[in-house]
Design a protein around this motif. Structure first.
Motif, PDB file in Angstrom:
ATOM      1  N   CYS A  66       2.359  -6.078  -2.125  1.00  8.70           N
ATOM      2  CA  CYS A  66       3.582  -6.748  -2.764  1.00  8.70           C
ATOM      3  C   CYS A  66       4.932  -5.996  -2.492  1.00  8.70           C
ATOM      4  CB  CYS A  66       3.286  -7.188  -4.154  1.00  8.70           C
ATOM      5  SG  CYS A  66       4.745  -7.496  -5.113  1.00  8.70           S
ATOM      6  N   CYS A 120       5.532  -4.335  -6.563  1.00  7.24           N
ATOM      7  CA  CYS A 120       4.367  -3.538  -7.090  1.00  7.24           C
ATOM      8  C   CYS A 120       3.547  -2.597  -6.276  1.00  7.24           C
ATOM      9  CB  CYS A 120       3.678  -4.061  -8.349  1.00  7.24           C
ATOM     10  SG  CYS A 120       2.424  -5.454  -7.495  1.00  7.24           S
ATOM     11  N   CYS A 133       1.522 -12.740  -5.684  1.00 12.47           N
ATOM     12  CA  CYS A 133       1.179 -11.531  -6.540  1.00 12.47           C
ATOM     13  C   CYS A 133       0.298 -11.605  -7.544  1.00 12.47           C
ATOM     14  CB  CYS A 133       2.247 -10.710  -6.923  1.00 12.47           C
ATOM     15  SG  CYS A 133       2.070  -9.045  -7.514  1.00 12.47           S
ATOM     16  N   CYS A 192       3.696  -7.671 -12.541  1.00 15.17           N
ATOM     17  CA  CYS A 192       5.000  -7.303 -11.639  1.00 15.17           C
ATOM     18  C   CYS A 192       6.075  -8.400 -11.871  1.00 15.17           C
ATOM     19  CB  CYS A 192       4.246  -7.888 -10.192  1.00 15.17           C
ATOM     20  SG  CYS A 192       5.530  -7.698  -8.848  1.00 15.17           S
TER      21      CYS A 192
END
Ligand SMILES: [Zn+2]
Length: 317
Positions: free
Chosen positions: A44, A47, A83, A88
């Motif tokens: 991602c 994060c 994600c 996040c």
């Protein structure tokens, strides 16, 4: 067959891992290469967490460096992942192919670096023309932006540094250029020609042993304050320049003695058409203008003499 595909991938993407070539289509002008990433998931961008949950996918068509004189366009299928990290801020993200693409980029990284190298060699306008030769339509401003985006080089501290001024607008705005005298390469530019700027620059580089400069007081002061351990020398160019200016002034002051010798062969003709009576629109009394006017009259007198001599020679034969 599989070995051929592997060799093709090595040929097309030698430094890119985890990429599969799906097809290669060639027409008269363009090579279209379809490829995709073979990784099961991606990190991602928010994060840095790993995800293999595919949300969707879409194609992108970045331009690439040419092959065999043909333009190359890639068809890359990018996946959007979900994600899974509840903390996040990004719910989905798009994978990138490291070393090949970047977010929102319309070129591959190797085409970008090629255009930047062209820009470094040729600058904006000529760089854009050269890019057009190998099939990439790009504006001169874009070429300059690519050059500006390059990281600044970090040259080693010179042992002998040359200091001089440069003009961004002559007579109005001046800066300071610093040159490694031993390699003859510019090292840095300062936005002004203040003694304090030069002193601060020198103080950060204690390895400098010699400062080679002209006789401007701000450079002398800057070198004395910023690098008192260095030896200051007058550079050769300015010494010769000052000497030539002094010699020219001296010769100009004695030109009345020299002028007699120079004009003597054409004296009669010059007197026949003196410059002051030629109706010249330029004012008299300026030393430089008078010298130019005298020289102009002498040249035309000699020219007229040569023409007359040639005619008399031709008529006598
Ligand atoms: Zn995330």
């Amino acid at each position: 067959m599989e070995e051929t595909v592997l060799r093709l991938e090595e040929l097309l993407f030698p430094s890119i891992a985890d990429i599969a070539v799906l097809s290669v289509d060639v027409n008269d002008e363009v090579v279209l290469i379809e490829a995709r990433c073979t990784m099961a998931g991606a990190d991602c961008v928010g994060c840095r967490g790993w995800s293999e949950r595919v949300h969707s996918s879409y194609p992108r068509f970045p331009a690439d460096v040419p092959i065999a004189g043909k333009r190359v366009r890639l068809c890359l299928r990018f996946r959007r992942f979900i994600c899974g990290n509840a903390l996040c801020e990004r719910r989905t993200f798009v994978e990138q192919m490291a070393g090949l693409t970047r977010r929102y980029g319309r070129w591959t990284e190797r085409l970008r670096s090629t255009l930047a190298a062209v820009g470094l060699a040729l600058a904006g306008r000529a760089g854009a023309r050269m890019a057009g030769v190998f099939g990439v339509a790009v504006s001169r401003r874009t070429v300059l932006r690519l050059v500006e985006a390059l990281p600044d080089p970090d040259p080693p501290v010179p042992r002998v540094v040359g200091v001089d001024e440069y003009a961004t607008r002559k007579g109005r705005f001046y800066g300071t250029v610093l040159v490694d005298v031993e390699t003859r390469r510019p090292v840095d530019l300062l936005p002004d020609r203040e003694a304090s700027s030069l002193a601060a620059w020198l103080a950060e580089r204690p390895g400098i042993e010699f400062v080679c400069r002209d006789r401007a007081p701000f450079f002398a002061e800057g070198a004395t304050v910023g690098a008192p351990q260095t030896v200051q020398v007058a550079d050769r160019w300015h010494l010769w320049h000052n000497l030539s200016e002094a010699a020219e002034r001296c010769v100009a002051q004695h030109r009345s003695c020299l002028g007699v010798l120079v004009r003597e062969p054409a004296e009669s003709a010059v007197v026949a058409s003196p410059p002051e009576t030629t109706g010249s629109p330029w004012p008299t009394g300026h030393r430089f203008a008078d010298r130019i006017r005298d020289r102009h009259a002498t040249v035309h007198t000699l020219l007229a003499q040569d023409t007359a001599d040639a005619r008399s020679a031709a008529s006598s034969t």
